[in-house]
Design a protein around this motif. Structure first.
Motif, PDB file in Angstrom:
ATOM      1  N   PHE A  58      36.307  40.838  42.671  1.00 50.31           N
ATOM      2  CA  PHE A  58      36.912  39.935  43.656  1.00 50.31           C
ATOM      3  C   PHE A  58      36.425  40.259  45.063  1.00 50.31           C
ATOM      4  CE2 PHE A  58      40.628  39.043  40.671  1.00 50.31           C
ATOM      5  CZ  PHE A  58      40.199  37.749  40.417  1.00 50.31           C
ATOM      6  N   MET A  59      36.391  41.559  45.389  1.00 56.94           N
ATOM      7  CA  MET A  59      35.913  41.968  46.705  1.00 56.94           C
ATOM      8  C   MET A  59      34.466  41.525  46.921  1.00 56.94           C
ATOM      9  SD  MET A  59      37.460  45.798  47.255  1.00 56.94           S
ATOM     10  CE  MET A  59      39.199  46.071  47.575  1.00 56.94           C
ATOM     11  N   GLY A  60      33.641  41.670  45.869  1.00 53.23           N
ATOM     12  CA  GLY A  60      32.249  41.265  45.976  1.00 53.23           C
ATOM     13  C   GLY A  60      32.093  39.775  46.222  1.00 53.23           C
ATOM     14  N   PHE A  61      32.880  38.961  45.511  1.00 53.19           N
ATOM     15  CA  PHE A  61      32.825  37.514  45.718  1.00 53.19           C
ATOM     16  C   PHE A  61      33.320  37.141  47.121  1.00 53.19           C
ATOM     17  CE2 PHE A  61      32.257  37.108  41.145  1.00 53.19           C
ATOM     18  CZ  PHE A  61      31.445  35.987  41.055  1.00 53.19           C
ATOM     19  N   ALA A  62      34.375  37.826  47.593  1.00 52.74           N
ATOM     20  CA  ALA A  62      34.882  37.551  48.942  1.00 52.74           C
ATOM     21  C   ALA A  62      33.844  37.917  50.002  1.00 52.74           C
ATOM     22  CB  ALA A  62      36.177  38.332  49.183  1.00 52.74           C
ATOM     23  N   MET A  63      33.179  39.055  49.817  1.00 55.68           N
ATOM     24  CA  MET A  63      32.139  39.464  50.760  1.00 55.68           C
ATOM     25  C   MET A  63      30.952  38.490  50.715  1.00 55.68           C
ATOM     26  SD  MET A  63      32.336  43.574  50.057  1.00 55.68           S
ATOM     27  CE  MET A  63      31.034  44.049  51.176  1.00 55.68           C
ATOM     28  N   ALA A  64      30.585  38.060  49.512  1.00 61.39           N
ATOM     29  CA  ALA A  64      29.494  37.088  49.380  1.00 61.39           C
ATOM     30  C   ALA A  64      29.848  35.771  50.051  1.00 61.39           C
ATOM     31  CB  ALA A  64      29.177  36.870  47.902  1.00 61.39           C
TER      32      ALA A  64
ATOM     33  N   PHE B 183      27.618  45.960  46.362  1.00 61.86           N
ATOM     34  CA  PHE B 183      26.520  45.713  45.423  1.00 61.86           C
ATOM     35  C   PHE B 183      26.708  44.382  44.694  1.00 61.86           C
ATOM     36  CE2 PHE B 183      26.102  50.346  45.879  1.00 61.86           C
ATOM     37  CZ  PHE B 183      24.722  50.453  46.069  1.00 61.86           C
ATOM     38  N   VAL B 184      27.968  44.088  44.309  1.00 62.54           N
ATOM     39  CA  VAL B 184      28.247  42.834  43.618  1.00 62.54           C
ATOM     40  C   VAL B 184      27.903  41.645  44.516  1.00 62.54           C
ATOM     41  CG1 VAL B 184      30.108  41.379  42.680  1.00 62.54           C
ATOM     42  CG2 VAL B 184      30.013  43.795  42.094  1.00 62.54           C
ATOM     43  N   SER B 185      28.242  41.737  45.799  1.00 59.12           N
ATOM     44  CA  SER B 185      27.965  40.629  46.724  1.00 59.12           C
ATOM     45  C   SER B 185      26.461  40.357  46.825  1.00 59.12           C
ATOM     46  CB  SER B 185      28.539  40.945  48.111  1.00 59.12           C
ATOM     47  OG  SER B 185      27.871  42.053  48.700  1.00 59.12           O
TER      48      SER B 185
END
Length: 440
Positions: A55-61, A207-209
């Protein structure tokens, strides 16, 4: 003909049976969820904790995407000159742009934390060490403003030391609260571990973002492919349209609100420097951050900032309150509408409803995200209502239903309220005439 009729009846029967099966399936699932609500809730909480870095990665992206898109356009020509292969140039441009956008995002966050936290700690320490003196100064200012009308009460209030009152309150709490040092150490340890976990999740989310931004077109294509494969073409078109509208609403509101809050924070900082207010950076950051929350954000930010300045310099605290009220009026009537426009498409009532509901369930960030979510639900409900009324042969404009009294079932038309009452009056007059003739 009899065979065609038999086939039609058989199709209708099968359709009804499928409806009964779906209804039974939904009832069974609902009963299972209701009976095992606690276990299901724990399972959902565990799942949310596990996928928190995603979720954090998607929010950062989501926040990095506008920066990356801008940098990608700017780096397109230089990278195409370096690499002759167009695909290689595009991949390299995307990778460099996403990394730079991540650095910019993290740099802004770190700068805000590094700027605010020392000021916040120093302010809290200063207020804690000088609270008695500042409270006495406020009481003296109140006595000056009231021209000594309440001098006895104010001077008596000065005799009470706030530090002593707080110490008495803590001693009173210790008598009623079971104080255990081992429990306190456990709480502190768990808090430290939670902070460490959030830090690790942020690193994983970073990294996910990057991976999300590198493959965002692939993700979009896969989702659209799945929608087109599962649903009928007309339903797939509706889902795709709603998805595009949802993205426009989220981007229009979240990004627009952030830009609006940055402008308000900078304007507040310039105003504080001009009026020589204490703690200008701390106050401006609080005002800017809380301004992200619609409707209630300005008041949430104004309360602590006005209190901090009022305790330090009472007169300037009043001036700052007036300044914030003027600034928020300018933001609400000029800056905000120019930046946001009609990005949500919902009225003020639904904005307030969304903020209250989101804040009650999810706190500060719920108050921010709830507005675009309610706007999307409002949009879907409006589309559904238009589809249903057109299917029944009624007009789709909302204005046609404001004065609606009832539906004429024979002609399948809407009968306005005034027309209905005019007909009622005519019918009453006829009945009265008939009665008069019968009595004569």
């Amino acid at each position: 003909m009899p065979e065609d009729r038999y086939e039609l009846e058989e199709k209708l029967r099968r359709k009804k049976m499928r409806g009964y099966v779906y209804a039974a399936f939904i009832i069974i699932i609902f009963y299972f969820l209701l009976k095992n609500s606690r276990s299901v809730s724990l399972a959902i909480d565990h799942l949310l904790a596990v996928i928190q870095p995603i979720f954090m990665g998607f929010a950062m992206a989501f926040l990095m995407n506008p920066i990356m898109t801008f940098l990608e356009i700017w780096l397109d020509k230089p990278f195409k000159k370096i690499w002759k292969n167009q695909q290689t140039a595009e991949r390299a441009s995307r990778l460099v742009s996403s990394i730079i956008s991540l650095v910019i995002l993290m740099g802004v966050v770190i700068y805000i934390i590094a700027t605010v936290m020392p000021n916040l700690i120093n302010t809290i320490v200063y207020l804690a060490n000088h609270i008695d003196y500042q409270a006495a100064a406020v009481l003296d200012y109140c006595n000056y403003v009231t021209k000594g009308r309440f001098e006895d009460a104010l001077m008596q209030a000065k005799q009470y030391k706030i530090g002593d009152l707080m110490e008495e309150g803590l001693n009173l709490l210790e008598e009623y609260i079971d104080y255990d040092e081992s429990k306190m150490m456990t709480t502190i340890t768990s808090s430290v571990l939670s902070i460490g976990k959030i830090f690790i999740n942020l690193i994983i989310g970073a990294f996910v973002s990057i991976y999300v931004l590198l493959s965002k077109e692939v993700f979009k294509g896969q989702a659209k492919k799945l929608i087109c494969g599962i649903f009928r073409p007309d339903y797939a078109n509706i889902i795709l349209e709603i998805s595009r509208k949802s993205g426009d609403i989220f981007y229009g509101f979240i990004i627009g609100k952030m830009i609006d809050s940055i402008i308000i924070g900078i304007t507040c900082y310039i105003g504080c420097l001009f009026m020589k207010m204490p703690y200008p950076i701390l106050v401006s950051v609080i005002i800017g951050v809380t301004n992200i929350v619609p409707v209630f954000g300005p008041y949430i930010g104004a309360i602590p900032t006005v209190l901090i300045i009022f305790l330090t310099e009472p007169k300037k605290g009043i001036y700052f309150l007036i300044f914030i009220l003027i600034l928020q009026q300018i933001d609400g009537n000029l800056i905000g509408p120019k930046i946001l426009g009609d990005s949500t498409g919902i009225s003020s009532f639904w904005v307030v409803f969304a903020v209250v509901l989101g804040g009650g369930y999810f706190g500060f960030w719920g108050m921010v995200i709830a507005v675009p979510i309610v706007a999307i639900i409002y949009y879907i409900t409006g589309k559904l209502a238009r589809f249903l009324v057109i299917k029944r042969g009624f007009p789709e404009e909302t204005e046609e239903y404001i004065s609606l009294d009832h539906i004429d079932t024979e002609n399948n038309v809407l009968v306005p309220y005034s027309q209905f009452h005019d007909q009622e009056k005519k019918a009453r007059r006829r009945r009265l005439k008939i009665r008069k003739k019968s009595t004569k």
